[in-house]
Structure formats: structure tokens, C-alpha cells
Design a protein around this motif. Structure first.
Motif, PDB file in Angstrom:
ATOM      1  N   ALA A  64       0.868  -1.284  -0.245  1.00 21.61           N
ATOM      2  CA  ALA A  64       0.000   0.110  -0.088  1.00 21.61           C
ATOM      3  C   ALA A  64       0.884   1.166   0.051  1.00 21.61           C
ATOM      4  O   ALA A  64       2.109   1.159   0.373  1.00 21.61           O
ATOM      5  CB  ALA A  64      -0.978   0.125   1.271  1.00 21.61           C
ATOM      6  N   HIS A  65       0.187   2.182  -0.297  1.00 21.75           N
ATOM      7  CA  HIS A  65       0.879   3.573  -0.210  1.00 21.75           C
ATOM      8  C   HIS A  65      -0.091   4.882   0.177  1.00 21.75           C
ATOM      9  O   HIS A  65      -1.376   4.554  -0.068  1.00 21.75           O
ATOM     10  CB  HIS A  65       1.758   4.022  -1.280  1.00 21.75           C
ATOM     11  N   ALA A  72      -4.975   6.005   1.808  1.00 20.91           N
ATOM     12  CA  ALA A  72      -4.450   4.793   1.823  1.00 20.91           C
ATOM     13  C   ALA A  72      -4.869   3.926   0.753  1.00 20.91           C
ATOM     14  O   ALA A  72      -5.867   3.868   0.654  1.00 20.91           O
ATOM     15  CB  ALA A  72      -4.523   3.974   3.246  1.00 20.91           C
ATOM     16  N   ASP A  74      -4.360   0.317  -1.660  1.00 19.59           N
ATOM     17  CA  ASP A  74      -3.539  -0.755  -1.654  1.00 19.59           C
ATOM     18  C   ASP A  74      -2.937  -1.127  -3.120  1.00 19.59           C
ATOM     19  O   ASP A  74      -3.075  -0.012  -3.992  1.00 19.59           O
ATOM     20  CB  ASP A  74      -4.327  -1.864  -1.396  1.00 19.59           C
ATOM     21  N   ASN A  79      -9.102   2.104  -2.410  1.00 20.13           N
ATOM     22  CA  ASN A  79      -8.863   2.931  -1.159  1.00 20.13           C
ATOM     23  C   ASN A  79      -9.248   2.201   0.032  1.00 20.13           C
ATOM     24  O   ASN A  79     -10.187   1.646   0.187  1.00 20.13           O
ATOM     25  CB  ASN A  79      -9.907   4.316  -1.055  1.00 20.13           C
ATOM     26  N   LEU A  80      -8.189   2.303   1.047  1.00 19.67           N
ATOM     27  CA  LEU A  80      -8.474   1.455   2.322  1.00 19.67           C
ATOM     28  C   LEU A  80      -8.770   2.456   3.443  1.00 19.67           C
ATOM     29  O   LEU A  80      -9.281   1.988   4.674  1.00 19.67           O
ATOM     30  CB  LEU A  80      -6.990   0.633   2.604  1.00 19.67           C
ATOM     31  N   CYS A 138      -2.684  -1.816   8.281  1.00 21.26           N
ATOM     32  CA  CYS A 138      -2.486  -2.568   6.847  1.00 21.26           C
ATOM     33  C   CYS A 138      -1.533  -3.878   6.925  1.00 21.26           C
ATOM     34  O   CYS A 138      -1.940  -5.024   6.882  1.00 21.26           O
ATOM     35  CB  CYS A 138      -1.877  -1.628   5.658  1.00 21.26           C
TER      36      CYS A 138
END
Length: 151
Positions: A64-65, A72, A74, A79-80, A138
């Protein structure tokens, strides 16, 4: 002979009592150190976080970034959650609800991440204040093979 046994017993008691007081009496807490190494509560290395918001697992694979809007995202682009500028992390759970983790002000270079009940769930170096809660969430979800709700 008895004098040697007595001295040995005293030495043993001295070291035993010293070791009892040196044990960590606190509940183990996951952490992120100054190099971005993420360890779980058992001390096992589970991943990395970089100062620019890239989250990698222990093998170095990017999972993820954090994008330029604080989302966030993945590896598939979903979108997390949202990582706010103050380090608060709003994440989505499978039930459809959202929950959050809040980050304290650094004390001696270390921040505490707390859940909604005020329980400390992570200690992190101040360099990773903005991304630390997101990274830990995460990596824990990945290590537990749990699914997160994707927006």
C-alpha cells in the motif's frame, strides 16, 4: 564447604532478584522504529514504512501507499482509508462502518497510537507520525489474512 554453598546461594539470590526487577511488566505493544521497521507485539518483523508513505511487507513487497491526498491505497488501487495530516487514521471495516486511530504528540521522539477506547495499540517514531497508524493497520490485516472493506 558450607561457606562456599552459602556464598553460591547468596550470589544466586542476588542475580535472581535482579532479573525479576528487570523484566518488562508492561503489555507488549507493536512498534515502528526510527528506520521504519514495523514489529508486532511479539517482536516479529512484519514490514516497513517509508517517510514518503510506502508500506511494504517483511519481504519488501509494496502492499500500500499514501497518495498525495492522504488516502491509503492498496497495490490494486483501492482506497483503504484516510491518513490525516495529524496522523489520525480513519479506516474502513468489513461491516461497512469506519473506525479511527489517533496519534499523540511526540514525547522523547515517540508517539502513541490509540484506538477509540484510549488503549495504546502502537508506539512509533515521530518520523512516521503521519503514516504509522495506517502502516500498522495494513500490515496487521495482511499478516492475519483478513479482508478490509474497500471503498
Amino acid at each position: 564447604m558450607k561457606k562456599n554453598q552459602f556464598i553460591f546461594l547468596l550470589a544466586f539470590l542476588f542475580f535472581a532478584i535482579g532479573n525479576v526487577y528487570s523484566q518488562n511488566y508492561k503489555q507488549p505493544i507493536p512498534s515502528i522504529d526510527a528506520q521504519g521497521k514495523v514489529t508486532d507485539a511479539k517482536g516479529k518483523h512484519i514490514g516497513w514504512v517509508t517517510s514518503d508513505g510506502i508500506i511494504k511487507d517483511a519481504a519488501g513487497v509494496k502492499i500500500a501507499h499514501i497518495d498525495d491526498k492522504g488516502n491509503a491505497v492498496d497495490a490494486t488501487g483501492k482506497n483503504l482509508g484516510k491518513a490525516s495530516k495529524n496522523g489520525t487514521y480513519l479506516y474502513h471495516v468489513k461491516s461497512g462502518a469506519s473506525d479511527s486511530l489517533t496519534v499523540s504528540v511526540p514525547m522523547n521522539g515517540i508517539c502513541e497510537v490509540k484506538d477509540k477506547n484510549g488503549k495504546t495499540v502502537l508506539l512509533l517514531h515521530e518520523n512516521y507520525k503521519q503514516y504509522g497508524a495506517c502502516a500498522m493497520h495494513c500490515l496487521q490485516m495482511k499478516s492475519e489474512h483478513k479482508d478490509m472493506k474497500m471503498k
